[in-house]
Design a protein around this motif. Structure first.
Motif, PDB file in Angstrom:
ATOM      1  N   GLY A  34      38.171 -14.760  15.468  1.00 51.04           N
ATOM      2  CA  GLY A  34      38.887 -16.004  16.226  1.00 51.04           C
ATOM      3  C   GLY A  34      39.038 -17.131  15.278  1.00 51.04           C
ATOM      4  O   GLY A  34      38.661 -16.967  13.996  1.00 51.04           O
ATOM      5  N   TRP A  35      40.312 -17.879  15.701  1.00 49.69           N
ATOM      6  CA  TRP A  35      40.709 -19.046  14.933  1.00 49.69           C
ATOM      7  C   TRP A  35      40.140 -20.184  15.302  1.00 49.69           C
ATOM      8  O   TRP A  35      40.259 -20.608  16.425  1.00 49.69           O
ATOM      9  N   GLY A  36      39.406 -20.786  14.346  1.00 46.09           N
ATOM     10  CA  GLY A  36      38.894 -22.332  14.745  1.00 46.09           C
ATOM     11  C   GLY A  36      37.463 -22.327  15.117  1.00 46.09           C
ATOM     12  O   GLY A  36      36.815 -21.191  15.145  1.00 46.09           O
ATOM     13  N   THR A  37      36.997 -23.279  14.992  1.00 41.81           N
ATOM     14  CA  THR A  37      35.500 -23.553  15.087  1.00 41.81           C
ATOM     15  C   THR A  37      34.810 -23.021  16.067  1.00 41.81           C
ATOM     16  O   THR A  37      33.803 -22.134  15.933  1.00 41.81           O
ATOM     17  N   ASP A  38      35.262 -23.136  17.520  1.00 44.64           N
ATOM     18  CA  ASP A  38      34.629 -22.351  18.733  1.00 44.64           C
ATOM     19  C   ASP A  38      34.953 -20.840  18.465  1.00 44.64           C
ATOM     20  O   ASP A  38      33.863 -19.967  19.022  1.00 44.64           O
ATOM     21  N   ALA A  39      36.064 -20.647  18.102  1.00 43.10           N
ATOM     22  CA  ALA A  39      36.325 -19.044  17.993  1.00 43.10           C
ATOM     23  C   ALA A  39      35.449 -18.331  17.196  1.00 43.10           C
ATOM     24  O   ALA A  39      35.136 -17.213  17.384  1.00 43.10           O
ATOM     25  N   VAL A  40      35.232 -18.860  16.034  1.00 45.94           N
ATOM     26  CA  VAL A  40      34.625 -18.336  14.928  1.00 45.94           C
ATOM     27  C   VAL A  40      32.957 -18.310  15.386  1.00 45.94           C
ATOM     28  O   VAL A  40      32.373 -16.979  15.130  1.00 45.94           O
ATOM     29  N   THR A  41      32.424 -19.048  15.970  1.00 43.57           N
ATOM     30  CA  THR A  41      31.108 -19.060  16.526  1.00 43.57           C
ATOM     31  C   THR A  41      31.035 -18.045  17.606  1.00 43.57           C
ATOM     32  O   THR A  41      30.066 -17.135  17.514  1.00 43.57           O
ATOM     33  N   ALA A  42      32.016 -18.041  18.479  1.00 41.33           N
ATOM     34  CA  ALA A  42      32.073 -16.783  19.597  1.00 41.33           C
ATOM     35  C   ALA A  42      32.354 -15.610  18.577  1.00 41.33           C
ATOM     36  O   ALA A  42      31.477 -14.332  19.339  1.00 41.33           O
ATOM     37  N   ASN A  58      41.081 -20.567   5.631  1.00 38.33           N
ATOM     38  CA  ASN A  58      41.734 -19.478   6.171  1.00 38.33           C
ATOM     39  C   ASN A  58      41.100 -18.942   7.658  1.00 38.33           C
ATOM     40  O   ASN A  58      41.609 -18.208   8.300  1.00 38.33           O
ATOM     41  N   LEU A  59      40.093 -19.795   8.215  1.00 36.15           N
ATOM     42  CA  LEU A  59      39.688 -19.661   9.443  1.00 36.15           C
ATOM     43  C   LEU A  59      39.784 -20.854  10.547  1.00 36.15           C
ATOM     44  O   LEU A  59      39.512 -20.704  11.689  1.00 36.15           O
ATOM     45  N   GLY A  60      40.503 -21.660  10.071  1.00 34.48           N
ATOM     46  CA  GLY A  60      40.562 -22.884  10.669  1.00 34.48           C
ATOM     47  C   GLY A  60      39.415 -23.724  11.044  1.00 34.48           C
ATOM     48  O   GLY A  60      39.655 -24.323  12.019  1.00 34.48           O
ATOM     49  N   VAL A  61      38.552 -23.820   9.887  1.00 36.84           N
ATOM     50  CA  VAL A  61      37.470 -24.516  10.243  1.00 36.84           C
ATOM     51  C   VAL A  61      37.149 -25.639   8.978  1.00 36.84           C
ATOM     52  O   VAL A  61      37.431 -25.194   7.891  1.00 36.84           O
ATOM     53  N   ASP A  62      37.261 -26.827   9.522  1.00 38.61           N
ATOM     54  CA  ASP A  62      37.149 -27.986   8.322  1.00 38.61           C
ATOM     55  C   ASP A  62      35.725 -27.921   8.371  1.00 38.61           C
ATOM     56  O   ASP A  62      35.200 -28.631   7.218  1.00 38.61           O
ATOM     57  N   GLU A  63      34.822 -28.090   9.194  1.00 34.90           N
ATOM     58  CA  GLU A  63      33.541 -28.443   9.161  1.00 34.90           C
ATOM     59  C   GLU A  63      32.824 -27.538  10.477  1.00 34.90           C
ATOM     60  O   GLU A  63      33.257 -27.828  11.376  1.00 34.90           O
ATOM     61  N   LEU A  64      31.576 -27.032  10.209  1.00 37.13           N
ATOM     62  CA  LEU A  64      30.886 -26.113  11.170  1.00 37.13           C
ATOM     63  C   LEU A  64      29.576 -26.009  10.549  1.00 37.13           C
ATOM     64  O   LEU A  64      29.225 -25.156   9.537  1.00 37.13           O
ATOM     65  N   LEU A  85      27.077 -23.699  11.125  1.00 34.71           N
ATOM     66  CA  LEU A  85      26.890 -22.216  11.842  1.00 34.71           C
ATOM     67  C   LEU A  85      25.443 -22.086  12.287  1.00 34.71           C
ATOM     68  O   LEU A  85      25.264 -21.242  13.362  1.00 34.71           O
ATOM     69  N   VAL A  86      24.410 -22.549  11.634  1.00 34.82           N
ATOM     70  CA  VAL A  86      23.119 -22.561  11.895  1.00 34.82           C
ATOM     71  C   VAL A  86      22.925 -23.004  13.591  1.00 34.82           C
ATOM     72  O   VAL A  86      22.266 -22.385  14.492  1.00 34.82           O
TER      73      VAL A  86
END
Length: 308
Positions: A32-40, A83-89, A91-92
């Motif tokens: 997925g694209w963006g912080t929430d989508a990458v987490t999902a 490349n994932l649309g993530v500026d800061e995340l 993940l843990v």
């Protein structure tokens, strides 16, 4: 059981690894694209190992994640994963409460280096050179990553080897990445197509002059990276991976020829036998996901020690 995920710009590769180190399940999902989508995507990939690959997810004791971008040392925070649309995340923090097991996070190239090292027998020293949109390397010695003082060990893509060469996105000219990175080659080629680097190789074989220049630059850049890695870290071998290596023998023949040609005038360089110390990671290898699994397991072991 440990799980490892290679979160890429388009696909996420997930593997489950048993206590003997064997991969017992593997799935691929669209990232997925963006912080929430990458987490999902991370959570969905772990679940899919159970539903689609028949893995007993209740037996999973750790999860490791390899992801593009910078990883803040000692944390699970990813920054600048453009490349994932993530500026800061973090993940843990985003995944561990749901997964219920320790989660480890590492840069994807460094994770792939660990995985390639394990697949290669797990002894001695090795540099993994990732040839993708950009170029970077991970260096492993006796199973341990060498990160350097500020985590930039292996960033060979931004070593300038030709001051009159093409402009690199870092602002220098003639960087290894500007010569051999897939993104730079596609930009300099300037013709539409799903696989620009392959198109360049095909066109070069049919006599296209620009294609011949670009193909030569690619070999020159990769050979330069191999020389840098061996001359600075003296690794036993350099393993090439990443999307550009789908070119297979055509790429390897060019790189080995470039290494051999550059050694012709130097007895010292000939003595290093660089053309014999470079090899290709098999296409489709789960190196990055396997390496991530090892990182997650190490995080789990650290947690167990910390809690007695």
């Amino acid at each position: 059981m440990k799980v490892g995920l290679d979160v890429g710009g388009t696909k996420t590769d997930a593997v489950a690894v048993d206590a003997a180190g064997e991969i017992v399940g593997r799935v691929r999902l669209t990232t997925g694209w963006g912080t929430d989508a990458v987490t999902a995507t991370v959570l969905a990939a772990v679940g899919a190992l159970g539903t689609d690959a028949g893995v007993d997810v209740a037996a999973v004791r750790s999860v490791g994640i390899g992801i593009p971008g910078q990883i803040e040392p000692g944390s699970g925070r990813v920054v600048h994963a453009v490349n994932l649309g993530v500026d800061e995340l973090d993940l843990v923090a985003a995944t561990q409460p749901t997964l219920g097991v320790p989660v480890g996070v590492e840069n994807d190239v460094k994770a792939a280096a660990l995985g390639a090292f394990a697949l290669h027998g797990g002894s001695g020293s090795m540099a993994y050179l990732n040839l993708g949109t950009g170029i970077a390397a991970g260096i492993v010695s006796e199973g341990s990553l060498w990160r350097g003082a500020r985590g930039t060990a292996g960033e060979v893509g931004h070593i300038s080897v030709d001051p009159n060469g093409p402009l690199c996105r870092c602002g220098q000219r003639g960087c290894i990445e500007a010569l051999a990175g897939g993104g730079s080659i596609a930009e300099r080629w300037g013709r539409p197509g799903p696989l620009p680097v392959r198109d360049v190789f095909d066109a070069a074989e049919h006599g296209d002059e620009l294609a011949r220049v670009l193909r030569g630059d690619l070999a020159r850049g990769v050979a330069a990276a191999v020389r840098v890695l061996v001359l600075t870290a003296d690794v036993d071998e350099v393993v090439l991976g990443g999307g550009v290596t789908a070119l297979g023998d055509r790429l390897m023949a060019d790189v080995r020829a470039e290494l051999a040609a550059s050694a012709e005038a130097s007895p010292f360089m000939r003595s290093l036998r660089l053309d014999e110390r470079v090899e290709l990671l098999p296409t489709g290898s789960p190196a990055a996901a396997l390496g991530a699994a090892l990182i997650g397991a190490a995080r789990g072991a650290e947690g167990a020690l910390a809690h007695g």
